[in-house]
Enzyme design. Structure first.
Site, PDB file in Angstrom:
ATOM      1  CB  THR A   1     -67.252 -23.352  20.308  1.00  0.00           C
ATOM      2  OG1 THR A   1     -67.875 -22.123  20.676  1.00  0.00           O
ATOM      3  CG2 THR A   1     -65.865 -23.066  19.754  1.00  0.00           C
TER       4      THR A   1
ATOM      5  NE  ARG B   1     -63.164 -26.765  26.096  1.00  0.00           N
ATOM      6  CZ  ARG B   1     -62.947 -25.487  26.366  1.00  0.00           C
ATOM      7  NH1 ARG B   1     -63.293 -24.991  27.512  1.00  0.00           N
ATOM      8  NH2 ARG B   1     -62.377 -24.708  25.485  1.00  0.00           N
TER       9      ARG B   1
ATOM     10  CE  LYS C   1     -65.253 -20.201  22.397  1.00  0.00           C
ATOM     11  NZ  LYS C   1     -64.473 -19.612  21.296  1.00  0.00           N
TER      12      LYS C   1
ATOM     13  CE1 TYR D   1     -62.447 -44.360  17.458  1.00  0.00           C
ATOM     14  CE2 TYR D   1     -61.672 -44.967  19.625  1.00  0.00           C
ATOM     15  CZ  TYR D   1     -61.525 -44.247  18.462  1.00  0.00           C
ATOM     16  OH  TYR D   1     -60.463 -43.403  18.328  1.00  0.00           O
TER      17      TYR D   1
ATOM     18  CD  GLU E   1     -62.498 -44.463  12.768  1.00  0.00           C
ATOM     19  OE1 GLU E   1     -62.537 -45.240  11.810  1.00  0.00           O
ATOM     20  OE2 GLU E   1     -61.438 -44.030  13.257  1.00  0.00           O
TER      21      GLU E   1
ATOM     22  CG  ASP F   1     -65.899 -19.062  13.997  1.00  0.00           C
ATOM     23  OD1 ASP F   1     -66.690 -19.422  14.889  1.00  0.00           O
ATOM     24  OD2 ASP F   1     -64.667 -19.254  14.061  1.00  0.00           O
TER      25      ASP F   1
HETATM   26  C1  LIG Z   1     -63.421 -20.058  20.498  1.00  0.00           C
HETATM   27  C2  LIG Z   1     -63.366 -19.825  19.048  1.00  0.00           C
HETATM   28  C3  LIG Z   1     -62.888 -20.797  18.158  1.00  0.00           C
HETATM   29  C4  LIG Z   1     -62.139 -22.031  18.579  1.00  0.00           C
HETATM   30  O1  LIG Z   1     -62.706 -22.842  19.454  1.00  0.00           O
HETATM   31  P1  LIG Z   1     -61.860 -23.903  20.283  1.00  0.00           P
HETATM   32  O2  LIG Z   1     -62.956 -24.766  20.789  1.00  0.00           O
HETATM   33  O3  LIG Z   1     -61.134 -23.141  21.327  1.00  0.00           O
HETATM   34  O4  LIG Z   1     -60.960 -24.615  19.348  1.00  0.00           O
HETATM   35  C5  LIG Z   1     -62.993 -20.555  16.809  1.00  0.00           C
HETATM   36  N1  LIG Z   1     -63.515 -19.414  16.350  1.00  0.00           N
HETATM   37  C6  LIG Z   1     -63.951 -18.448  17.179  1.00  0.00           C
HETATM   38  C7  LIG Z   1     -64.524 -17.203  16.599  1.00  0.00           C
HETATM   39  C8  LIG Z   1     -63.884 -18.610  18.550  1.00  0.00           C
HETATM   40  O5  LIG Z   1     -64.291 -17.643  19.360  1.00  0.00           O
END
Ligand SMILES: *Cc1c(COP(=O)(O)O)cnc(C)c1O
Length: 418
Positions: free
Chosen positions: A227, A236, A230, A55, A57, A201
């Site tokens: 993220t 994750r 991907k 932990y 924080e 994003d």
């Molecule tokens: C996958 C994705 C997210 C969210 O990610 P999670 O890890 O599933 O919460 C946010 N924005 C975009 C553009 C995404 O493709």
């Protein structure tokens, strides 16, 4: 059998069985879900390490707990690598995933009820960019732009007109089903003109951006959210990058604004992934992802599929399959039986319902991680066509399933025992 399965089995045979079955599935199928990938064995090991016991924080050297000698160094290493890889002033590696990362951005810059703007979900945007069933659409006044009817591409004139009319506090670029290059510089100019905070994003394309095969938003955006699991091929998790001037607001929004303790095992896995992403091998990997997606798109076009925008610039291929006399959902389900795993997806201006849409979405990050190339993409396009022509023919599905397994044997998946 993996180390994970053999360790879990004596304690919990029921769970071990499910884990083993999932390993088989990930090994013996061709995974075309655009948001998925295979992490390396090293990332997997770091993510499954004793760091899950901690932990911590706070932030490195500013913790609310003792015993952070190693954790501080791990998180700092991860931060430094993120900054260096993306060329960012500041990095926060604590968001639990992409959605919490975006939520932290709202918290950093907005009050409930503020106007925010993003690409609509049906046009390929993400839930967290203001869609009505998401907290982002419920707590904020969201306005959404779309894509052009003739090209299915984002129309920056529309984005600008909407931004001028609505004067959003926050403006998002990015999405989940955008097969083309995003012009971050143009977004930034619009955001400047209307005084909006510009958030890029890059959840889907982070690996391509890191490798330099997609333009980077870092110089243009106030905040870059992502993220880590991907195309970036990490565990994750979520990641926020920003200009120095926003660093405090972002850090405060993530902790204590939104989250408690960071997931240190994830931070460690991400640190490893970021090191991997800085290598020349990763650059070639990312370039190959795109080559493969383009080959897959071309193979589908050749077979009469309506590929949205006619092709792709990145890892993702969005296909309207209705011209083949089948809808997206039954096709995705038939493909799954045949060992080709993808998701059904709305296409722009979809006349069908979101739960039963016209399209499927394909991505090449995972198959490229296995070392597959353009020859395999042609084969995959052929299989998709065969399944689309006979989605209810068990014999066809079984034959394709057998051929798929044979091909997967030649391409061992990272992190999985053979
Ligand atoms: C996958 C994705 C997210 C969210 O990610 P999670 O890890 O599933 O919460 C946010 N924005 C975009 C553009 C995404 O493709």
């Amino acid at each position: 059998m993996s180390h994970a399965v053999s360790t879990v089995r004596p304690v919990d045979p029921e769970l071990a069985e499910l884990l083993a079955a999932e390993e088989d599935l990930q090994r013996d199928t061709i995974r075309l879900i655009a948001s998925e990938n295979y992490v390396s064995a090293a990332v997997l090991a770091a993510t499954g390490s004793v760091l899950t016991n901690k932990y911590s924080e706070g932030y490195p050297t500013k913790r609310y707990y003792e015993g952070q000698q190693n954790i501080d160094r791990i998180e700092q290493l991860c931060i430094d690598r993120a900054k260096s890889l993306f060329g960012a002033d500041h990095a926060n590696v604590q968001p639990y995933s992409g959605s919490p990362a975006n939520l932290a951005v709202y918290l950093a810059f907005c009050k409930p009820g503020d106007t925010v703007m993003g690409l609509g979900l049906p046009a390929g945007g993400h839930l967290t960019h203001g869609w009505n069933v998401s907290i982002s659409g419920m707590f904020f006044r969201a306005v959404q732009y779309g894509v052009r009817k003739d090209t299915h591409r984002i129309d920056l004139d529309e984005v600008r007109a909407l931004a001028l009319k609505e004067r959003p506090r926050l403006m998002f670029a990015g999405g989940t089903a955008i097969p083309r290059t995003i012009d971050f510089a143009a977004y930034a100019e619009i955001a400047r003109e209307v005084g909006a905070i510009f958030v890029a994003d890059i959840a889907h394309i982070a690996g391509l951006v890191a490798a330099g095969v997609h333009p980077s938003p870092v110089a243009h955006a106030d905040v870059v959210s992502s993220t880590t699991h991907k195309t970036l091929r990490g565990p994750r998790g979520g990641l926020l990058l920003c200009k120095e001037g926003h660093a405090k607001a972002i850090d405060r929004a993530v902790f204590p604004g939104l989250q408690g303790g960071p997931h240190n095992h994830t931070t460690a896995g991400l640190a490893v992934a970021l090191r991997e992403a800085a290598t020349p091998e990763f650059k070639s990997y990312a370039a190959q992802i795109i080559k493969n997606a383009q080959a897959l798109a071309a193979g589908l076009v050749e077979r009469g599929f309506a590929v949205i925008t006619g092709g792709t610039d990145n890892h993702l291929v969005l296909v309207d399959v209705t011209s083949k006399g089948v809808a997206g959902k039954p096709l995705a389900k038939a493909l799954d039986v045949a060992g080709l795993v993808c998701n059904y997806n709305t296409v722009p201006f979809d006349p069908r319902k979101p739960f039963d849409p016209s399209g499927i979405r394909l991505g090449t990050s995972a198959v490229t991680s296995r070392g597959m190339g353009v020859a395999e993409m042609a084969q995959i396009a052929g299989w998709i066509d065969q399944v689309a022509q006979a989605p209810t023919d068990a014999a066809v599905l079984a034959r394709v399933r057998g051929e798929v397994v044979e091909v997967t044997r030649r391409f061992p998946a990272p992190g999985l025992a053979i």
